[in-house]
Design a protein around this motif. Sequence first.
Motif, short mmCIF file in Angstrom:
data_model
loop_
_atom_site.label_atom_id
_atom_site.label_comp_id
_atom_site.label_asym_id
_atom_site.label_seq_id
_atom_site.Cartn_x
_atom_site.Cartn_y
_atom_site.Cartn_z
N PHE A 113 0.83 -1.21 0.00
CA PHE A 113 0.00 0.00 0.00
C PHE A 113 0.87 1.25 0.00
N ASN A 114 1.92 1.26 0.83
CA ASN A 114 2.78 2.43 0.90
C ASN A 114 3.52 2.67 -0.41
N ILE A 115 4.00 1.58 -1.02
CA ILE A 115 4.73 1.72 -2.29
C ILE A 115 3.80 2.25 -3.38
N ASN A 116 2.60 1.69 -3.46
CA ASN A 116 1.66 2.15 -4.48
C ASN A 116 1.23 3.60 -4.25
N PHE A 117 1.00 3.94 -2.99
CA PHE A 117 0.60 5.31 -2.66
C PHE A 117 1.71 6.29 -3.02
N ALA A 118 2.96 5.93 -2.71
CA ALA A 118 4.08 6.81 -3.05
C ALA A 118 4.24 6.95 -4.56
N ALA A 119 4.05 5.84 -5.28
CA ALA A 119 4.17 5.89 -6.73
C ALA A 119 3.07 6.75 -7.35
N GLU A 120 1.85 6.59 -6.86
CA GLU A 120 0.75 7.40 -7.39
C GLU A 120 0.94 8.88 -7.07
N HIS A 121 1.41 9.16 -5.87
CA HIS A 121 1.65 10.56 -5.49
C HIS A 121 2.75 11.17 -6.35
N SER A 122 3.82 10.41 -6.60
CA SER A 122 4.90 10.90 -7.44
C SER A 122 4.44 11.12 -8.87
N GLU A 123 3.62 10.20 -9.40
CA GLU A 123 3.11 10.34 -10.76
C GLU A 123 2.18 11.55 -10.88
N LEU A 124 1.33 11.76 -9.88
CA LEU A 124 0.44 12.91 -9.89
C LEU A 124 1.23 14.22 -9.84
N ARG A 125 2.28 14.24 -9.06
CA ARG A 125 3.12 15.44 -8.97
C ARG A 125 3.83 15.68 -10.30
N ARG A 126 4.32 14.63 -10.94
CA ARG A 126 4.99 14.79 -12.23
C ARG A 126 4.04 15.33 -13.29
N ARG A 127 2.80 14.84 -13.29
CA ARG A 127 1.82 15.30 -14.27
C ARG A 127 1.46 16.77 -14.05
N LYS A 128 1.36 17.19 -12.79
CA LYS A 128 1.07 18.60 -12.50
C LYS A 128 2.20 19.50 -12.97
N ILE A 129 3.44 19.08 -12.72
CA ILE A 129 4.59 19.87 -13.16
C ILE A 129 4.63 19.95 -14.68
N ALA A 130 4.37 18.82 -15.35
CA ALA A 130 4.37 18.81 -16.81
C ALA A 130 3.27 19.72 -17.37
N SER A 131 2.09 19.69 -16.76
CA SER A 131 1.00 20.55 -17.22
C SER A 131 1.37 22.03 -17.07
N CYS A 132 1.98 22.38 -15.95
CA CYS A 132 2.39 23.77 -15.75
C CYS A 132 3.44 24.19 -16.77
N ASN A 133 4.39 23.31 -17.07
CA ASN A 133 5.43 23.65 -18.04
C ASN A 133 4.87 23.79 -19.45
#
Length: 296
Positions: free
Chosen positions: A139-159
Motif C-alpha cells: 500500500f505504501n509503495i503504491n501510494f508513493a508511486a501514485e503521489h509521485s506520478e500525480l506530482r509529475r503530471r502537474k509539473i508537466a501541465s504547468c510547463n
Amino acid sequence: MAMARDGLLPSFFSDINKHTKVPVKSTIVTGLSAAALAFFMDIEQLAGMVSVGTLLAFTTVAISILILRYVPPDEVRFPSHSVSVLTSRIIQKTDREKPENPVGSSKHSFDNEGSLLGHSVIEKKGSSRICQLNAFMWFNINFAAEHSELRRRKIASCNITLVCIGALVLASAATAKDLPSIPRYISCGLGVVLLLCGLIGLTSIDQDDAVHSFGHPGGFTCPLVPLLPVSCILINTYLLINLGGGTWIRASIWLVAGALIYILYGWSHSSLSDPIYVPIAAHAEEICQTSRHHVP
C-alpha cells in the motif's frame, strides 16, 4: 469522409462508389465548393485563409504531442456500438490467462485431515503478521508511486502552459512594431523567460510511460521532444499573428460556421455521443483492433 464516417457530417459525404471505390459524391461537392471560392474570392485573401487553417492545425498537433508525451489521458472514449466486441475480446483474453486447474476446483481432492493432496495448508505462527506487513508495504509503495506520478503530471501541465504563454507573449511582442522600445523589449524578455522555463522543465522530467501504449502498440513517435514541438509552437504562433486582422476575421467566420454545424448536427449524430470509457493501459490493443475493424 472521415468526419462523415464519425457522424460529424451527413453520411452523404462518406458514401463510397461501388465501382471506383472512391468517395465520388464528397469529391464533387468539395471540388465545386473550392472552385467557387477560388472564383469569387481574391487569391491573396484565399491564401491567407488557407495559411490560417494549416498553421492552426500544426500548432494544435505540436501541443497535442506534448500532452500525449507528458500528460496522456488515462481513459479513452470508445463508441458504445463496439462495446460488445470489446467486451468479448477482453473476456476471451481473460479466459486464456486463467490457469487450467485453479485451487479449489472439483478436480482437486482433500484427505481426511483437511489438506489438499500434494500441498500443505498448515500455516506457520507468523504467517498472518507477514501478510499484514506485505500488504502494508504494498500500500505504501503504491501510494508513493501514485503521489509521485500525480506530482509529475502537474509539473508537466504547468510547463506546457508556460511554453504556450511564453510563445504567445514573445511572438506578440516581436510583431508589435508600434509598441515603444522599452515595453517591447521587456515583453520579449518575459516571453523568452517563460518559454525557456517551460522547455527546461519539460526536458528535466520524465515522459509518461503510457506513451508506449497510447492509441496503438508502439506509441506515437516524434523525434526531439520537447524541443521540436516547442519550436513548432513558437514559429507557427509568430506566423499566425503576422497574417493580419482581415484574415483572422474571415477565418473566425468559418470557425463559427463550423461550430454551428457541429452544434446543430454533429453533436447529436456523433459516434461518440454515448461513449464508454476504457482504460488505455489495460486495453490499448483491444481499442486499436476494434477501431480498425468496426467503423460506424
